[in-house]
Design a protein around this motif. Structure first.
Motif, short mmCIF file in Angstrom:
data_model
loop_
_atom_site.label_atom_id
_atom_site.label_comp_id
_atom_site.label_asym_id
_atom_site.label_seq_id
_atom_site.Cartn_x
_atom_site.Cartn_y
_atom_site.Cartn_z
N LEU A 9 -14.34 1.06 0.66
CA LEU A 9 -15.45 0.02 1.33
C LEU A 9 -16.08 -0.81 0.24
O LEU A 9 -16.33 -0.30 -1.09
N ILE A 10 -16.45 -1.97 0.66
CA ILE A 10 -17.15 -2.94 -0.25
C ILE A 10 -18.76 -2.95 0.09
O ILE A 10 -18.95 -2.97 1.18
N ASP A 60 -15.93 -5.75 4.82
CA ASP A 60 -16.48 -4.48 4.07
C ASP A 60 -15.60 -3.57 3.71
O ASP A 60 -15.81 -2.52 3.46
N ARG A 61 -14.15 -3.84 3.96
CA ARG A 61 -12.83 -3.03 3.61
C ARG A 61 -12.14 -3.68 2.44
O ARG A 61 -11.84 -4.81 2.64
N THR A 62 -11.55 -2.95 1.84
CA THR A 62 -10.50 -3.44 0.83
C THR A 62 -9.05 -3.37 1.30
O THR A 62 -8.97 -2.51 2.19
N THR A 102 -6.57 -4.26 -4.04
CA THR A 102 -7.29 -3.46 -5.02
C THR A 102 -6.33 -3.57 -6.34
O THR A 102 -7.11 -3.21 -7.30
N ASN A 103 -5.21 -3.83 -6.11
CA ASN A 103 -4.41 -4.17 -7.35
C ASN A 103 -4.50 -5.49 -7.91
O ASN A 103 -3.57 -5.99 -8.89
N ALA A 104 -5.25 -6.49 -7.55
CA ALA A 104 -5.49 -7.84 -7.73
C ALA A 104 -4.43 -8.73 -7.47
O ALA A 104 -4.14 -9.48 -8.16
N LEU A 127 -2.37 -3.53 4.36
CA LEU A 127 -3.08 -2.43 5.08
C LEU A 127 -4.45 -2.22 4.51
O LEU A 127 -4.51 -2.38 3.46
N LEU A 128 -5.34 -1.70 5.22
CA LEU A 128 -6.68 -1.29 4.76
C LEU A 128 -6.53 0.02 3.82
O LEU A 128 -5.79 0.50 4.29
N THR A 129 -7.37 -0.02 3.12
CA THR A 129 -7.28 1.34 2.15
C THR A 129 -7.81 2.31 3.02
O THR A 129 -9.10 2.07 3.47
N PRO A 130 -7.30 3.39 2.61
CA PRO A 130 -7.73 4.63 3.70
C PRO A 130 -9.07 4.94 3.58
O PRO A 130 -9.37 4.81 2.12
N ARG A 131 -10.01 5.39 4.30
CA ARG A 131 -11.27 5.59 4.11
C ARG A 131 -11.49 6.86 3.39
O ARG A 131 -12.45 7.11 2.55
N THR A 132 -10.43 7.64 2.78
CA THR A 132 -10.47 8.79 2.11
C THR A 132 -10.46 8.35 0.73
O THR A 132 -10.81 9.46 0.00
N GLN A 133 -10.14 7.24 0.53
CA GLN A 133 -10.05 6.82 -1.07
C GLN A 133 -11.25 6.11 -1.18
O GLN A 133 -12.40 5.44 -0.39
#
Length: 254
Positions: free
Chosen positions: A186-187, A168-170, A209-211, A176-182
């Motif tokens: 979350l998916i 459930d994370r991008t 996230t940038n494909a 690395l995981l996308t920070p939760r502040t962004q």
């Protein structure tokens, strides 16, 4: 034959057992990461969760976090390597006491939240956390973000590792995981999450996230247990993986 471990963070309640999802989730996962009182949990909940995991035959892991109850261990706190070592060793010993008393066996260690993400990109913190595991019991398996410093350091010192991916994370271009502040961290769409899981497990890659296709090793899949539909999703992903001919099992201790 492809295999994957399904792990879930658990025991993140206080006092009288207040996490009904945990008992149900144990029907679908193969590894439980149990909070040790620093970011969540307390002695009562630790004991209850350990007992449930043993009853269900689920591998038990330590889930050490930063001392941040209000922030659920997800806020970065500047800790030195020696402090990270002490936090990890202390919490590992605490959970081990309950596992031993219940006649169970400790299986792995997986850092939580901000501690996990900090160690993924800071070699000194990764080294400190890994050393705490080695000093406690070098037979324990170390769970860490696939491709991160945690895995690299743990392998270098001879620990058995399990490279972790998230349903459930991008992901960013660097793995690395996308920070939760962004906002896109979350998916929330179930079908998108399932598609990402199958891509990671079957093709050992994820789309950022940038494909951008990012190669990774998927050995254990984290399912977060605090979502509104956590149990239903765990059941769905378990069934889908089995339908694809993928075996679900915890990593073997060397």
């Amino acid at each position: 034959m492809q295999t994957i471990d399904l792990n879930c963070d658990m025991g993140e309640a206080f006092g009288n057992y207040a996490m009904p999802n945990d008992e149900l989730l144990l029907n679908y996962i193969t590894s439980a990461n149990i909070a040790c009182g620093f970011h969540a949990g307390d002695p009562q909940v630790m004991q209850q969760t350990v007992t449930l995991a043993i009853k269900k035959g689920v591998a038990i892991g330590v889930h050490p976090g930063l001392p941040d109850l209000q922030g659920f261990g997800r806020r970065e706190i500047k800790v030195s390597p020696s402090e990270a070592y002490q936090l990890t060793l202390y919490q590992t010993g605490a959970l081990y006491a309950f596992v031993k008393a219940a006649g169970g066996k400790l299986h792995h260690v997986k850092p939580h939240g901000a501690l996990y993400n900090m160690a993924a990109k800071e070699p000194a913190l990764a080294q400190a956390i890994v050393q705490a595991v080695v000093d406690f019991d070098p037979k324990l398996i170390f769970y860490g973000l696939a491709g991160s410093y945690m895995i690299t350091v743990a392998e270098k010192v001879g620990l058995t590792t399990a490279s972790e991916v998230f349903a459930d994370r991008t992901y960013q271009d660097d793995g690395l995981l996308t920070p939760r502040t962004q906002s896109n961290a979350l998916i929330t769409n179930e079908q998108q999450s399932i598609a990402q899981v199958l891509l990671m497990v079957q093709q050992q890659q994820v789309v950022s996230t940038n494909a951008k296709p990012v190669a990774l090793k998927a050995e254990t899949l984290c399912l977060h247990g605090d979502g509104a539909h956590a149990v239903e999703f765990a059941q769905t992903i378990s069934q889908r993986l089995k339908a694809e001919g993928i075996t679900i099992k915890a990593p073997d201790v060397s």
